[in-house]
Design a protein around this motif. Structure first.
Motif, PDB file in Angstrom:
ATOM      1  N   LEU A 199       0.850  -1.188   0.000  1.00 47.57           N
ATOM      2  CA  LEU A 199       0.000   0.000   0.000  1.00 47.57           C
ATOM      3  C   LEU A 199       0.886   1.238   0.000  1.00 47.57           C
ATOM      4  CD1 LEU A 199      -2.742  -0.911   2.629  1.00 47.57           C
ATOM      5  CD2 LEU A 199      -3.021  -0.725   0.165  1.00 47.57           C
ATOM      6  N   PRO A 200       0.409   2.311  -0.615  1.00 46.97           N
ATOM      7  CA  PRO A 200       1.189   3.551  -0.546  1.00 46.97           C
ATOM      8  C   PRO A 200       1.268   4.026   0.902  1.00 46.97           C
ATOM      9  CG  PRO A 200      -0.949   3.924  -1.567  1.00 46.97           C
ATOM     10  CD  PRO A 200      -0.825   2.455  -1.348  1.00 46.97           C
ATOM     11  N   ARG A 201       2.293   4.763   1.226  1.00 44.32           N
ATOM     12  CA  ARG A 201       2.496   5.232   2.603  1.00 44.32           C
ATOM     13  C   ARG A 201       1.316   6.058   3.110  1.00 44.32           C
ATOM     14  NH1 ARG A 201       4.798   1.515   4.151  1.00 44.32           N
ATOM     15  NH2 ARG A 201       3.892   2.259   6.045  1.00 44.32           N
ATOM     16  N   THR A 202       0.506   6.567   2.194  1.00 43.76           N
ATOM     17  CA  THR A 202      -0.640   7.371   2.624  1.00 43.76           C
ATOM     18  C   THR A 202      -1.752   6.501   3.193  1.00 43.76           C
ATOM     19  OG1 THR A 202      -1.426   7.351   0.350  1.00 43.76           O
ATOM     20  CG2 THR A 202      -0.190   9.290   1.068  1.00 43.76           C
ATOM     21  N   GLY A 203      -1.755   5.208   2.921  1.00 41.37           N
ATOM     22  CA  GLY A 203      -2.655   4.294   3.591  1.00 41.37           C
ATOM     23  C   GLY A 203      -3.860   3.814   2.805  1.00 41.37           C
ATOM     24  N   PHE A 204      -4.696   3.105   3.533  1.00 47.87           N
ATOM     25  CA  PHE A 204      -5.846   2.411   2.987  1.00 47.87           C
ATOM     26  C   PHE A 204      -6.855   3.353   2.334  1.00 47.87           C
ATOM     27  CE2 PHE A 204     -10.152   0.794   3.416  1.00 47.87           C
ATOM     28  CZ  PHE A 204     -10.047  -0.490   2.904  1.00 47.87           C
TER      29      PHE A 204
END
Length: 116
Positions: A73-78
């Protein structure tokens, strides 16, 4: 159990968690004791928005995806990955948050009125 299955289960549970956040207060109209579970969910939601603390479900999904050989997942999240820009445009994030807040407040008002 495969890593991909772990990631997919975490994703499904995450979506269910968010759905419960939005409508769980209404479920408490019928099943009164669930209001305490919903209060915990709402507190977690507020904490994650205010502090940016990472959700354990996001961590589990990311772990499962990476160990299954998939992109994490991107570090920005779900929510940034599955919801913002998919369900609603990113510029409506605050409107979406306020909509959920109004739903929760309305459900709690109904809960109190139904208890009387």
């Amino acid at each position: 159990m495969g890593y991909r299955l772990v990631a997919e289960l975490a994703m499904v549970v995450h979506f269910l968690f968010l759905a419960y956040l939005a409508i769980g207060g209404f479920l408490a109209w019928r099943w009164r004791r669930t209001i305490w579970i919903h209060l915990g969910v709402v507190c977690w939601g507020l904490l994650s928005i205010v502090t940016g603390v990472e959700c354990p479900l996001t961590v589990v999904e990311d772990w499962g995806r990476r160990h299954a050989g998939l992109e994490g997942l991107p570090r920005t999240g779900f929510i940034d990955h599955y919801i913002e820009g998919v369900v609603y445009p990113e510029e409506y994030t605050n409107a979406a948050r306020w909509t959920v807040a109004v739903l929760v407040l309305f459900s709690y008002a109904g809960y109190v009125l139904r208890r009387r």
